[in-house]
Design an enzyme around this catalytic site. Structure first.
Site, mmCIF file in Angstrom:
data_model
loop_
_atom_site.group_PDB
_atom_site.id
_atom_site.type_symbol
_atom_site.label_atom_id
_atom_site.label_comp_id
_atom_site.label_asym_id
_atom_site.label_seq_id
_atom_site.Cartn_x
_atom_site.Cartn_y
_atom_site.Cartn_z
ATOM 1 N N MET A 129 -57.166 26.164 -7.802
ATOM 2 C CA MET A 129 -56.829 25.032 -7.310
ATOM 3 C C MET A 129 -57.702 24.569 -6.124
ATOM 4 S SD MET A 129 -52.754 24.952 -7.238
ATOM 5 C CE MET A 129 -52.688 26.164 -5.850
ATOM 6 N N ASP A 130 -58.700 23.613 -6.387
ATOM 7 C CA ASP A 130 -59.528 22.895 -5.212
ATOM 8 C C ASP A 130 -58.834 21.833 -4.352
ATOM 9 O OD1 ASP A 130 -61.587 24.700 -5.993
ATOM 10 O OD2 ASP A 130 -62.409 23.335 -7.351
ATOM 11 N N VAL A 131 -58.461 22.203 -2.998
ATOM 12 C CA VAL A 131 -57.378 21.394 -2.594
ATOM 13 C C VAL A 131 -58.115 20.612 -1.256
ATOM 14 C CG1 VAL A 131 -55.208 21.386 -1.358
ATOM 15 C CG2 VAL A 131 -55.791 22.999 -3.314
ATOM 16 N N CYS A 144 -57.848 18.521 -6.398
ATOM 17 C CA CYS A 144 -59.166 17.779 -6.782
ATOM 18 C C CYS A 144 -59.807 18.619 -7.872
ATOM 19 C CB CYS A 144 -60.186 17.077 -5.534
ATOM 20 S SG CYS A 144 -59.326 16.008 -4.695
#
Length: 270
Positions: A129-131, A144
């Protein structure tokens, strides 16, 4: 005894090793195969390699590069980038990779998680998870995709819970805002995700020193502590130098994890 994992994360662009700052300004830092050889000598716990262009360019994973990395690598290897199907995951595993990371596909086609876990085993499926907090709502964390260019509206806690329910074996939470800054992990973000799931969790984005890693482990016990810049740069001028903590330094960090685990009532993962 269970130990924290200290994990270099290597980014690949156009076949070369790069490092970014907040998912931007990619700087060439060398050859990924050479970096793997050095990390072999340093007895790295685990390695993450991500092709940062594959998904954005809608292309297949670079199987030749993956095979070369897996052949050279003497530690557990996790590969991510351009992975969209179970067949791709099976092919990557067949090349000698232990774990496959999925990111945008975990959002667009979450059923891929359960299908892949059924085919190759949950232990081989990692959801990344790129947050960021710089999305549509700056007061709220948001996942994102596509190198941080596409908002999803998903909160990382909801995304992590869904990944766990669908059979993922691990979650990586990567702070876009801290990426490459070497100013420390986003501990609030990590805490929110850690408290929401029981899966093994790896934190990425912002580590600038071994103190940051020790502090992360002091708070969360047995956790994966991943970093990019810390293991490819040295000194305030960021000279390119592949590095990794010595065995004595790792033992000191592991003792912190042991104390943290006892204080929290036991290890929470793996």
């Amino acid at each position: 005894m269970l130990r924290p994992r200290i994990i270099p994360c290597l980014l690949v662009k156009n076949g070369g090793l790069v490092k970014t700052v907040q998912f931007d300004q990619p700087k060439y830092v060398g050859d990924p195969i050479n970096a793997v050889r050095i990390f072999n000598e340093k007895e790295v716990d685990e390695l993450i390699v991500v092709d940062i262009d594959a998904t954005v360019q809608s292309r297949e994973p670079d199987y030749t590069l993956i095979k070369n990395l897996a052949t050279e690598c003497r530690m557990p290897l996790c590969y991510g980038g351009g992975v969209k199907t179970v067949d791709q995951i099976e092919r990557i595993i067949s090349l000698g990779v232990e774990k496959v990371a999925i990111s945008s596909a975990a959002v667009s086609t979450p059923e891929l998680i359960s299908e892949a876990a059924a085919r190759v085993g949950s232990q081989s499926i990692v959801v990344v998870m790129d947050v960021t907090k710089n999305g549509r709502n700056s007061n709220r964390y948001e996942v994102c995709t596509h190198n941080g260019t596409r908002s999803t509206g998903l909160h990382p806690v909801a995304c992590a819970k869904r990944a766990q329910a669908l059979g993922a074996g691990e979650v990586v939470v990567n702070s876009i805002d801290q990426d490459g800054t070497m100013q420390g992990y986003d501990l609030d973000l990590i805490r929110e995700v850690r408290e929401s799931i029981s899966l093994p969790l790896t934190a990425l984005g912002g580590a600038g020193s071994l103190k940051d890693i020790a502090g992360l482990i002091d708070l969360f016990g047995i956790i994966g502590a991943a970093a990019g810049s810390l293991f490819v740069f040295k000194g305030k001028y960021r000279a390119v130098l592949i590095n990794y903590p010595s065995r004595a330094e790792k033992d000191g960090i592991a003792s912190v994890a042991s104390i943290a685990s006892v204080a929290s009532g036991g290890a929470s993962e793996e």
